[in-house]
Enzyme design. Structure first.
Site, PDB file in Angstrom:
ATOM      1  NE  ARG A  10      20.101  18.226 -16.513  1.00  0.00           N
ATOM      2  CZ  ARG A  10      19.931  16.934 -16.264  1.00  0.00           C
ATOM      3  NH1 ARG A  10      19.938  16.087 -17.238  1.00  0.00           N
ATOM      4  NH2 ARG A  10      19.725  16.505 -15.026  1.00  0.00           N
ATOM      5  CB  THR A  11      24.152  23.265 -13.832  1.00  0.00           C
ATOM      6  OG1 THR A  11      22.753  23.162 -14.078  1.00  0.00           O
ATOM      7  CG2 THR A  11      24.548  24.728 -13.792  1.00  0.00           C
ATOM      8  NE  ARG A  26      22.545  23.718  -9.261  1.00  0.00           N
ATOM      9  CZ  ARG A  26      21.946  22.941 -10.164  1.00  0.00           C
ATOM     10  NH1 ARG A  26      21.721  21.672  -9.887  1.00  0.00           N
ATOM     11  NH2 ARG A  26      21.581  23.424 -11.328  1.00  0.00           N
ATOM     12  CG  HIS A  57      19.082  27.203 -12.849  1.00  0.00           C
ATOM     13  ND1 HIS A  57      20.368  27.458 -13.301  1.00  0.00           N
ATOM     14  CD2 HIS A  57      18.959  25.838 -12.853  1.00  0.00           C
ATOM     15  CE1 HIS A  57      20.973  26.315 -13.562  1.00  0.00           C
ATOM     16  NE2 HIS A  57      20.138  25.321 -13.295  1.00  0.00           N
TER      17      HIS A  57
HETATM   18  N1   CP Z   1      18.773  21.809 -15.374  1.00  0.00           N
HETATM   19  C1   CP Z   1      19.598  21.597 -14.350  1.00  0.00           C
HETATM   20  O1   CP Z   1      19.908  22.514 -13.558  1.00  0.00           O
HETATM   21  O2   CP Z   1      20.072  20.310 -14.235  1.00  0.00           O
HETATM   22  P1   CP Z   1      21.083  19.804 -13.140  1.00  0.00           P
HETATM   23  O3   CP Z   1      20.394  19.897 -11.796  1.00  0.00           O
HETATM   24  O4   CP Z   1      21.440  18.396 -13.522  1.00  0.00           O
HETATM   25  O5   CP Z   1      22.291  20.714 -13.139  1.00  0.00           O
END
Ligand code: CP
Length: 307
Positions: free
Chosen positions: A51-52, A101, A129
């Protein structure tokens, strides 16, 4: 140079402006489709993400910009021992803004101290986050129409769940907010979050292991995954991983307008049967994350004088 390392880097007024911009993007996307033409976002992901990373990339493309980056540490020179500081200096030569990240707490902060372009923390270890919190805030605002006078239940891995730490910090600035912290004993909210945020601001909170007992008073239920990657031993993870599984029967005493959030990925914490319930907001949250990241990129590039 403005960065977003911690959600507290932004005032509540700035968060409201981001929400307003995101809502405007939702209604008038064409107005925003060329604002980042010729600009580049670098996505530096030293840890897995769906997602991110992809919502940042989609956000930049929908603003008319371009994206460069890597999705795992091993495909970057970090594998050869390059420091985060040198990586940030290097990427500043190629891009206009960085989303990073990293498994180590504080790595995006180090990057921001060495970059000459804005740096966004896209998740640092078990710490923070903030852009997930932006997605959470837009979801809360669109579902509830306000940020104040809400009782928020946070359930699952409150120890390692970085999204929980950022959300508590953000929501603790609004009047009348109460938290119900629902977790196994071993995965309780770290004392530093209780001391520096909840106790320091005199925010009412209770701690319990019993999700069903807490359910009737909740306006928002924020479920989380047990963070396998942060455990020191697999046995503990296996023992704790299914501590809470939200099923339809557990919603029997929930408010009719409860909003169920989850930062995702989901492993086993929410039964798929709940996806069809109007109270399930976690896939709306995914989409809201893209709009808030668009608003964030615009804000930081404007403040840097890049657009
Ligand atoms: N919510 C979130 O950070 O999802 P991802 O780890 O898929 O980026």
């Amino acid at each position: 140079m403005r960065h977003l390392i911690d959600i507290m880097d932004f005032s509540t007024e700035e968060l409201q402006q981001l929400v307003d911009t995101a809502n405007d993007i939702i209604t008038q996307p064409a107005k925003y489709s060329e604002l980042c033409r010729g600009k580049k976002l670098a996505t530096l992901f030293f840890e897995p993400s769906t997602r991110t990373r992809l919502s940042f990339e989609a956000a930049m493309y929908e603003l008319g910009g371009n994206v460069i980056g890597f999705s795992e540490a091993n495909s970057s020179s970090a594998a050869k021992g390059e420091s985060v500081a040198d990586t940030a200096k290097t990427i500043s030569c190629y891009a206009d803004i960085i989303a990073m990240r990293h498994p180590k707490e504080g790595a995006p902060l180090v990057a921001s101290a060495n970059a000459t372009i804005p740096v966004i923390n896209a998740g640092d270890g078990g710490h923070n986050h903030p852009t997930q919190t932006l997605a959470d805030l837009l979801t809360i605002y669109r579902e509830k129409g306000r940020f104040d006078h809400l009782t928020i239940g946070l359930c699952g891995d409150l120890k390692f769940g970085r999204t929980v730490h950022s959300l508590i910090a953000a929501m603790s600035r609004y009047e009348g907010v109460k938290f119900v912290l629902i977790s196994p004993e071993e995965l309780k909210l770290p004392s530093y979050v209780k001391k520096e945020v909840l106790k320091a601001r005199n925010i009412p909170y209770t701690q319990t292991t019993d999700l069903e007992a807490a359910m009737p008073e909740l306006d928002i239920l924020y479920m989380t995954r047990v963070q396998r990657e942060r455990f020191f031993n697999e046995e503990d993870y296996l023992r704790l991983k299914d501590s809470y599984i939200l099923t339809m029967d557990k919603l029997a005493n929930a408010k009719r307008d409860l909003a169920i959030l989850h930062p995702l990925p989901r492993v086993n914490e929410i039964s798929v049967a709940i996806d069809a319930d109007p109270r399930a907001c976690y896939f709306k949250q995914v989409l809201n994350g893209k709009y808030m990241r668009m608003a964030l990129i615009l804000k930081l590039l404007k403040e840097a004088g890049t657009i």
